[in-house]
Design a protein around this motif. Structure first.
Motif, PDB file in Angstrom:
ATOM      1  N   VAL A  74      82.025 -22.934  -0.447  1.00 26.85           N
ATOM      2  CA  VAL A  74      81.206 -22.340  -1.423  1.00 26.85           C
ATOM      3  C   VAL A  74      80.226 -21.505  -0.780  1.00 26.85           C
ATOM      4  O   VAL A  74      79.397 -22.010   0.317  1.00 26.85           O
ATOM      5  CB  VAL A  74      80.371 -23.480  -2.275  1.00 26.85           C
ATOM      6  N   TYR A  75      79.934 -20.352  -1.204  1.00 26.45           N
ATOM      7  CA  TYR A  75      78.949 -19.186  -0.767  1.00 26.45           C
ATOM      8  C   TYR A  75      77.918 -18.836  -1.971  1.00 26.45           C
ATOM      9  O   TYR A  75      78.460 -18.978  -2.896  1.00 26.45           O
ATOM     10  CB  TYR A  75      79.599 -18.221  -0.080  1.00 26.45           C
ATOM     11  N   ARG A  76      77.062 -18.233  -1.359  1.00 29.44           N
ATOM     12  CA  ARG A  76      76.024 -17.547  -2.506  1.00 29.44           C
ATOM     13  C   ARG A  76      75.892 -16.222  -1.992  1.00 29.44           C
ATOM     14  O   ARG A  76      75.501 -15.908  -0.797  1.00 29.44           O
ATOM     15  CB  ARG A  76      75.000 -18.421  -2.634  1.00 29.44           C
ATOM     16  N   SER A  77      75.799 -15.360  -2.912  1.00 30.50           N
ATOM     17  CA  SER A  77      75.470 -13.766  -2.574  1.00 30.50           C
ATOM     18  C   SER A  77      74.014 -13.635  -2.238  1.00 30.50           C
ATOM     19  O   SER A  77      73.203 -14.478  -2.502  1.00 30.50           O
ATOM     20  CB  SER A  77      75.920 -12.795  -3.791  1.00 30.50           C
ATOM     21  N   PRO A  78      73.690 -12.546  -1.588  1.00 28.56           N
ATOM     22  CA  PRO A  78      72.420 -12.148  -1.669  1.00 28.56           C
ATOM     23  C   PRO A  78      71.533 -12.227  -3.064  1.00 28.56           C
ATOM     24  O   PRO A  78      72.162 -12.160  -3.983  1.00 28.56           O
ATOM     25  CB  PRO A  78      72.388 -10.858  -0.834  1.00 28.56           C
ATOM     26  N   LYS A  79      70.349 -12.491  -2.997  1.00 23.94           N
ATOM     27  CA  LYS A  79      69.443 -12.557  -3.995  1.00 23.94           C
ATOM     28  C   LYS A  79      69.514 -11.237  -5.117  1.00 23.94           C
ATOM     29  O   LYS A  79      69.501 -10.168  -4.457  1.00 23.94           O
ATOM     30  CB  LYS A  79      68.306 -12.919  -4.002  1.00 23.94           C
ATOM     31  N   PHE A  80      69.498 -11.053  -6.246  1.00 26.49           N
ATOM     32  CA  PHE A  80      69.198  -9.876  -7.321  1.00 26.49           C
ATOM     33  C   PHE A  80      68.131 -10.348  -8.386  1.00 26.49           C
ATOM     34  O   PHE A  80      68.562 -11.712  -8.745  1.00 26.49           O
ATOM     35  CB  PHE A  80      70.292  -9.515  -7.867  1.00 26.49           C
ATOM     36  N   GLU A  81      67.393  -9.840  -8.595  1.00 30.78           N
ATOM     37  CA  GLU A  81      66.253 -10.136  -9.584  1.00 30.78           C
ATOM     38  C   GLU A  81      66.445  -9.377 -11.020  1.00 30.78           C
ATOM     39  O   GLU A  81      66.830  -8.269 -10.979  1.00 30.78           O
ATOM     40  CB  GLU A  81      64.994  -9.749  -9.171  1.00 30.78           C
ATOM     41  N   LEU A  82      66.417 -10.358 -12.024  1.00 35.70           N
ATOM     42  CA  LEU A  82      66.527  -9.756 -13.443  1.00 35.70           C
ATOM     43  C   LEU A  82      65.241 -10.223 -14.388  1.00 35.70           C
ATOM     44  O   LEU A  82      64.934 -11.353 -14.246  1.00 35.70           O
ATOM     45  CB  LEU A  82      67.882 -10.157 -14.318  1.00 35.70           C
TER      46      LEU A  82
END
Length: 451
Positions: A74-82
């Motif tokens: 399991v991986y996680r992408s870089p952060k994005f903000e909304l």
């Protein structure tokens, strides 16, 4: 960011022989054989020689005999903000991904918050995500969201759209949580082969994530369909004027645009991520490689082998009836096109990609036979993966081995249906198939377990 290894929820497929109604399933918890219709170990010993002479078939099983080990991470992408009304369309390069010469078995993704909790579509709508393989010189690294580097070579799928259009290995949208991508045994998508990597280059992967925050939106559906009036734009992201008849789609909801929200609505800015789970197996000679083809119903290909494909990605559905009309067929917008593949192959998997309003898609052979029909699953609740009014999944096809063959150059027909009870802008009608050059000629069983 690497989070953990875990056993996947996707089904594994065990190639076994079948004798009448008798089937054998292996329980991971108890590591014992279950006999659905009674019997004991003596029955297993007695019937095993008989089982091996009957036709092989694929059945789903939670785990299979340990011959070759399935791995999962399991991986996680870089952060994005909304924040309410905002849009991101990010390109994250050199993301975490399994390395080495491997066979990909599945890829599953969803949007989560900082706590790792699933974010429902009625808050953050995932328009699409895509994972793309590429080569780049070992000493160079691409900056995120910069798509202009000429030293990147896309290692695309097998086609068939022009250039690098729809060249991803995997990619979905709102349906991501309830749509399988699993490649049944003994198949896999071969990547990381050193013999295919150019000298001085390295194989890497990038993620494209397009998400829309619809909290407080005046028209949630309109925002997710990227209607230009709700985004108050008249040019695309490069400043080029939009066509007068272009009412909505990707050209209006590019990175950093905003959809209209209710006056006075307040909502916090959130940090979000695309969590993705990859399943794979170390490559070996028993794995049969698959080709990935992605067809687009907007392709204007004229059927000539020498003609170029021109996939437009999206189209508009006009209102063809009122929702109160009783004639159901009159409310269906039916779009179709012709496609083909360059080499003979056996279809192992098929699935369509549609947006809200989708009513199903079918790929037909030259003789009119159904190669695969993929139908939408609509949510009925509020929780992530079951959001009412949203298309939350697409059914998949797993034909019996060898039962569906496509010939090289065979003219196929792709049909995409949408509800015509109202206008829909920026809809898509894609169809993914996995194709094998050859069939298995012996039993090939893999283990479906974590690292």
């Amino acid at each position: 960011m690497r989070l953990s290894s875990e056993a996947s929820a996707q089904p594994n497929y065990l190639l076994i022989t079948q004798f009448s109604f008798f089937s054998i399933l292996i329980s991971q918890e108890q590591k014992m054989v279950h006999y659905p219709f009674g019997g004991g170990r003596s029955l297993w010993v007695t019937l095993l020689p008989l089982l091996l002479v009957f036709t092989s078939t694929m059945i789903p099983c939670s785990n299979s005999l340990r011959i070759s080990k399935m791995k999962s991470m399991v991986y996680r992408s870089p952060k994005f903000e909304l924040e309410p009304g905002s849009v991101v369309n990010k390109y994250f390069y050199n993301v975490d991904f399994p390395r080495g010469h491997i066979g990909l078995k599945s890829f599953h993704a969803e949007v989560v918050d900082e706590a790792g909790d699933s974010v429902p579509l009625h808050e953050t709508y995932i328009h699409h995500w895509a994972i793309v393989r590429y080569y780049q010189p070992k000493d160079e690294y691409q900056k995120n969201n910069n798509t202009s580097n000429t030293n990147i070579t896309i290692a695309r799928n097998s086609g068939i759209c022009q250039d690098d259009v729809l060249g991803q290995y995997y990619g979905f949208g709102a349906e991501t949580r309830k749509t399988s991508t699993f490649a049944p045994d003994p198949y896999g998508h071969e990547v990381g082969n050193p013999a295919e990597t150019p000298d001085g280059y390295e194989e890497r992967w990038f993620l494209n994530v397009h998400a829309i925050d619809t909290r407080g939106a005046v028209d949630k559906l309109g925002c997710t369909e990227c209607r230009c009036d709700l985004y108050n734009v008249s040019t695309d992201e490069y400043g080029r004027p939009l066509r007068p008849d272009y009412r909505g789609g990707l050209l209006c909801c590019y990175d950093q645009t905003r959809c209209k929200v209710r006056k006075g609505f307040q909502g916090v800015k959130r940090s979000l991520y695309l969590k993705y789970t990859v399943e794979w197996i170390d490559w070996n000679e028993s794995i049969l490689p698959l080709k990935i083809y992605i067809f687009d119903v907007t392709d204007t290909w004229n059927g000539l082998i020498s003609a170029k494909h021109d996939c437009q990605n999206e189209y508009q559905v006009v209102e063809s009836c009122k929702s109160t009309d009783t004639g159901k067929d009159r409310c269906i917008d039916n779009k179709s096109t012709r496609v083909s593949i360059p080499k003979d192959g056996y279809v192992v998997y098929g699935v369509a990609h549609q947006h809200t309003g989708g009513a199903g898609s079918t790929l037909y052979g030259k003789d009119g036979r159904v190669i695969c029909s993929s139908n939408p699953i609509y949510g009925e609740g509020k929780e992530a993966g079951n959001e009412a009014g949203y298309l939350v999944g697409m059914s998949t096809c797993y034909p019996e081995p060898g039962s569906v063959k496509i010939l090289a150059g065979e003219t196929l027909v792709l049909e995409s249906k949408y509800s015509g009870s109202q206008e829909h802008t920026g809809v898509m009608g894609l169809f993914h198939i996995f194709v094998a050059d050859q069939l298995p000629n012996s039993l090939k069983i893999f283990d479906h377990s974590s690292l």
